[in-house]
Design a protein around this motif. Sequence first.
Motif, PDB file in Angstrom:
ATOM      1  N   LYS A 149       0.824  -1.205   0.000  1.00  0.00           N
ATOM      2  CA  LYS A 149       0.000   0.000   0.000  1.00  0.00           C
ATOM      3  C   LYS A 149       0.857   1.254   0.000  1.00  0.00           C
ATOM      4  O   LYS A 149       0.583   2.230  -0.696  1.00  0.00           O
ATOM      5  CB  LYS A 149      -0.947   0.007   1.208  1.00  0.00           C
ATOM      6  N   ASN A 150       1.904   1.210   0.783  1.00  0.00           N
ATOM      7  CA  ASN A 150       2.798   2.381   0.844  1.00  0.00           C
ATOM      8  C   ASN A 150       3.450   2.622  -0.520  1.00  0.00           C
ATOM      9  O   ASN A 150       3.617   3.771  -0.955  1.00  0.00           O
ATOM     10  CB  ASN A 150       3.867   2.167   1.908  1.00  0.00           C
ATOM     11  N   GLN A 151       3.807   1.512  -1.209  1.00  0.00           N
ATOM     12  CA  GLN A 151       4.412   1.640  -2.526  1.00  0.00           C
ATOM     13  C   GLN A 151       3.430   2.248  -3.525  1.00  0.00           C
ATOM     14  O   GLN A 151       3.790   3.121  -4.313  1.00  0.00           O
ATOM     15  CB  GLN A 151       4.884   0.269  -3.015  1.00  0.00           C
ATOM     16  N   VAL A 152       2.151   1.762  -3.499  1.00  0.00           N
ATOM     17  CA  VAL A 152       1.125   2.331  -4.389  1.00  0.00           C
ATOM     18  C   VAL A 152       0.907   3.800  -4.098  1.00  0.00           C
ATOM     19  O   VAL A 152       0.790   4.636  -5.009  1.00  0.00           O
ATOM     20  CB  VAL A 152      -0.191   1.534  -4.244  1.00  0.00           C
ATOM     21  N   ILE A 153       0.823   4.145  -2.835  1.00  0.00           N
ATOM     22  CA  ILE A 153       0.619   5.550  -2.457  1.00  0.00           C
ATOM     23  C   ILE A 153       1.786   6.396  -2.926  1.00  0.00           C
ATOM     24  O   ILE A 153       1.613   7.524  -3.424  1.00  0.00           O
ATOM     25  CB  ILE A 153       0.432   5.661  -0.930  1.00  0.00           C
ATOM     26  N   HIS A 154       2.998   5.837  -2.827  1.00  0.00           N
ATOM     27  CA  HIS A 154       4.178   6.574  -3.263  1.00  0.00           C
ATOM     28  C   HIS A 154       4.132   6.840  -4.776  1.00  0.00           C
ATOM     29  O   HIS A 154       4.410   7.967  -5.233  1.00  0.00           O
ATOM     30  CB  HIS A 154       5.427   5.758  -2.898  1.00  0.00           C
ATOM     31  N   GLN A 155       3.743   5.784  -5.537  1.00  0.00           N
ATOM     32  CA  GLN A 155       3.630   5.962  -6.981  1.00  0.00           C
ATOM     33  C   GLN A 155       2.546   6.981  -7.332  1.00  0.00           C
ATOM     34  O   GLN A 155       2.719   7.798  -8.241  1.00  0.00           O
ATOM     35  CB  GLN A 155       3.323   4.621  -7.644  1.00  0.00           C
ATOM     36  N   SER A 156       1.412   6.916  -6.621  1.00  0.00           N
ATOM     37  CA  SER A 156       0.335   7.888  -6.868  1.00  0.00           C
ATOM     38  C   SER A 156       0.813   9.305  -6.583  1.00  0.00           C
ATOM     39  O   SER A 156       0.494  10.245  -7.316  1.00  0.00           O
ATOM     40  CB  SER A 156      -0.881   7.561  -6.006  1.00  0.00           C
ATOM     41  N   GLU A 157       1.579   9.466  -5.518  1.00  0.00           N
ATOM     42  CA  GLU A 157       2.106  10.798  -5.196  1.00  0.00           C
ATOM     43  C   GLU A 157       3.035  11.298  -6.304  1.00  0.00           C
ATOM     44  O   GLU A 157       3.001  12.476  -6.671  1.00  0.00           O
ATOM     45  CB  GLU A 157       2.858  10.742  -3.865  1.00  0.00           C
ATOM     46  N   ILE A 158       3.819  10.356  -6.878  1.00  0.00           N
ATOM     47  CA  ILE A 158       4.725  10.751  -7.967  1.00  0.00           C
ATOM     48  C   ILE A 158       3.915  11.226  -9.172  1.00  0.00           C
ATOM     49  O   ILE A 158       4.215  12.260  -9.785  1.00  0.00           O
ATOM     50  CB  ILE A 158       5.645   9.566  -8.345  1.00  0.00           C
ATOM     51  N   ARG A 159       2.846  10.430  -9.538  1.00  0.00           N
ATOM     52  CA  ARG A 159       2.020  10.820 -10.675  1.00  0.00           C
ATOM     53  C   ARG A 159       1.325  12.159 -10.440  1.00  0.00           C
ATOM     54  O   ARG A 159       1.215  12.985 -11.338  1.00  0.00           O
ATOM     55  CB  ARG A 159       0.975   9.730 -10.959  1.00  0.00           C
ATOM     56  N   VAL A 160       0.814  12.354  -9.216  1.00  0.00           N
ATOM     57  CA  VAL A 160       0.157  13.626  -8.900  1.00  0.00           C
ATOM     58  C   VAL A 160       1.130  14.793  -9.041  1.00  0.00           C
ATOM     59  O   VAL A 160       0.795  15.858  -9.587  1.00  0.00           O
ATOM     60  CB  VAL A 160      -0.429  13.566  -7.479  1.00  0.00           C
ATOM     61  N   LYS A 161       2.347  14.588  -8.594  1.00  0.00           N
ATOM     62  CA  LYS A 161       3.344  15.652  -8.729  1.00  0.00           C
ATOM     63  C   LYS A 161       3.643  15.939 -10.198  1.00  0.00           C
ATOM     64  O   LYS A 161       3.783  17.107 -10.602  1.00  0.00           O
ATOM     65  CB  LYS A 161       4.628  15.259  -7.990  1.00  0.00           C
ATOM     66  N   GLN A 162       3.713  14.843 -11.012  1.00  0.00           N
ATOM     67  CA  GLN A 162       3.950  15.037 -12.443  1.00  0.00           C
ATOM     68  C   GLN A 162       2.798  15.818 -13.089  1.00  0.00           C
ATOM     69  O   GLN A 162       3.018  16.720 -13.891  1.00  0.00           O
ATOM     70  CB  GLN A 162       4.122  13.684 -13.139  1.00  0.00           C
ATOM     71  N   LYS A 163       1.544  15.443 -12.745  1.00  0.00           N
ATOM     72  CA  LYS A 163       0.390  16.155 -13.305  1.00  0.00           C
ATOM     73  C   LYS A 163       0.369  17.605 -12.853  1.00  0.00           C
ATOM     74  O   LYS A 163       0.002  18.495 -13.632  1.00  0.00           O
ATOM     75  CB  LYS A 163      -0.895  15.455 -12.889  1.00  0.00           C
ATOM     76  N   GLU A 164       0.738  17.840 -11.609  1.00  0.00           N
ATOM     77  CA  GLU A 164       0.781  19.229 -11.132  1.00  0.00           C
ATOM     78  C   GLU A 164       1.791  20.044 -11.943  1.00  0.00           C
ATOM     79  O   GLU A 164       1.527  21.190 -12.321  1.00  0.00           O
ATOM     80  CB  GLU A 164       1.146  19.256  -9.650  1.00  0.00           C
ATOM     81  N   GLY A 165       2.941  19.380 -12.244  1.00  0.00           N
ATOM     82  CA  GLY A 165       3.943  20.078 -13.041  1.00  0.00           C
ATOM     83  C   GLY A 165       3.430  20.357 -14.458  1.00  0.00           C
ATOM     84  O   GLY A 165       3.617  21.453 -14.999  1.00  0.00           O
ATOM     85  N   SER A 166       2.725  19.340 -15.070  1.00  0.00           N
ATOM     86  CA  SER A 166       2.181  19.528 -16.414  1.00  0.00           C
ATOM     87  C   SER A 166       1.118  20.610 -16.433  1.00  0.00           C
ATOM     88  O   SER A 166       1.079  21.443 -17.344  1.00  0.00           O
ATOM     89  CB  SER A 166       1.609  18.205 -16.918  1.00  0.00           C
ATOM     90  N   LEU A 167       0.229  20.596 -15.412  1.00  0.00           N
ATOM     91  CA  LEU A 167      -0.807  21.627 -15.336  1.00  0.00           C
ATOM     92  C   LEU A 167      -0.202  23.012 -15.162  1.00  0.00           C
ATOM     93  O   LEU A 167      -0.696  23.988 -15.744  1.00  0.00           O
ATOM     94  CB  LEU A 167      -1.761  21.324 -14.182  1.00  0.00           C
TER      95      LEU A 167
END
Length: 513
Positions: free
Chosen positions: A73-91
Motif C-alpha cells: 500500500k505504501n508503494q502504491v501511495i508513493h507511486q500515486s504521489e509521484i504521478r500527482v506531482k507530475q500532473k501538477e507540473g504539467s498543469l
Amino acid sequence: MEPLFYVIVGILGLGVGILISTTLLKKAIEKKSQHVIKNAESDAEVIKKDKILQAKEKFIQLKAEHEKFIQEKNQVIHQSEIRVKQKEGSLSQKLEEFNRKQSELDSIRENLNTQLEIVNKKQDELSKAHKIHVEKLEVISGLSAEEAKAQLTENLVAEARTEAMSQINDIVDEAKLTANNDAKKIVIETIQRTATENAIENTVSIFNIESDELKGRIIGREGRNIRALEAATGIEIIIDDTPEAIILSGFDPVRREIARLALHKLVTDGRIHPARIEEVVAKTKKQIEQEIIEIGKKTCIDMGIHGLHHEIVRLIGKMKYRSSYGQNLLQHSREVANLSATMASELGLNPKIAKRAGLLHDIGKVPDNEPELPHAIIGMKFAEKYKEKPEVVNAIGAHHEEIEMTSLFAPIIQTCDAISGARPGARREVVEAYLQRLNELESIALAYPGVIKSYAIHAGRELRVIVGAEKMSDNEANELSFTLSKKIQEEMTYPGQVKITVIRETRAVSYAK
C-alpha cells in the motif's frame, strides 16, 4: 443355643469381612482416580503448550502478511504521489502556456479592433463612392438601379435555364445509354421468349340458324318466348332482317354465352315455350358455372400455379368471358404471367411469385358484384382475403399505382401489363376515344408559343411538332420537347409511350425562270 450362636458369629464375621473389603476397594478407587487425574493434568498441560505454540506461529504469520500488505500500500501511495506531482507540473506548464496565449490573443484583439475601425472608415468611403458611381451610371444609362438589376436577373435566369436544359438533356441521354440498354434487353428478351395469341371479343354474339322459319318460333305467340328468354338470361335478343342469324347483345359475356348455349339447346330440341326456356336456361347456368371452374383449374395446371383458393380459381375461369379493350382477359392474364416470370428470372427474382401475381393481377375485373372501387384494389382485397403472399397482394394492388409499391414484383407486373396491352393488335379502342386522344395530343402542342403545326402519327405513338426557326432557338426547342413530354405524361392516359419530336428548320426557296 449353640447353633444359633454360631450362626450369629458367622454373620458378624461375614459383615466384618465385607466392611473390610469395601474399605480396601474404596481406597483402591481413590488411588486410581488420583492417578487418572494426574495423567489428565499432564496431558492437558502438553495440549496447552501445543496450542500456545500454534497461536504464536499463526500470530507471526499474520503479522508478516500485514507488514507485507502495508508495504505494498505504501508503494502504491508513493507511486500515486509521484504521478500527482507530475500532473501538477504539467498543469503548471499548461497554465503558463494558456496565460501566454491569452496575452497574445489580447494583443491580437486590440490589433483587430484597430484594423476594424480602419475598415469601417474605408467601407463608409466606398459606400459613398459607390452611391456616387451608381448615380452617374443611372444618368448615363437612363435606367434606375432596380430596373438594371431586373434586366440582369432576367438574363441570368434565361442563361441558367438554357444551361440547365442542356445539362438535363445530357443527363437523360447518358441515362438512356447506361440504364436503358439493360432494361431494353430484358424487355425484348421477355417479349421474344413469350408467345401468345390475339383474342378479340365484342359485346354481341351471333347465333346462326338454319332457316328464317325458326325466328318466328323463337319469338313465340305475341312474343312470349323471346320475352321469357330475355328475362331468364338478362340478354337482349335482336331478331331483324339479317338472314339466318340472331344477334345476342349484352355487356356481360357470361350471360351472352348462357343465352347462346340455351338457344342452341332449345332449337336442337325443338320444344320452345316459356317453361322449357326457364328449365334450359337454369341447366345452362349450372353448366357454365362448372365450365368456369374447370377452365380455372386447367389454367392453373397449365401455368404450374398451385395452392390457390377455390374462389380465386373460379374467378380465373370467369376471366375467359371478359374482355378489356377487345383483348380477352384470361389470355391477357396468362400472357402477363409468362412475361412476368421471364422478366423475374432475368432480374434474379422468384419467377413463381411473379407468375402468380401476373395471373391474378386483373381478377378485380370479374367480381360477382360491382363495387365502386378500382379493379386493382378489388383484386388486392380478394388476394388478401384468400391468404395470398404479401408480395402478390402488393403487386396486384399497385399495378396501376393505386397504392405504393413495396416489392420489386409490383413494377414487373406493371411493366408486363403495359407490354401485353401496348403491343400491336392486342387491344382495340373505340374510334371516338382514339380520335379524341389524337386531337388532344395535337392541341397540347399547339398551345405553346412558337409552334406552327403539330401532327400525331403512328397511331398516337409519336407527336411531331414543327416550330418557327425565327421564333425559337435550338435550346428552346429542346426545352419544348422536354416540357411537352412531362405535360402529356401528367395529363393524358395512353398505352405504351409517346415520342415527342420537335422540328426546327429554315427553308430558303427561290425560282429559276
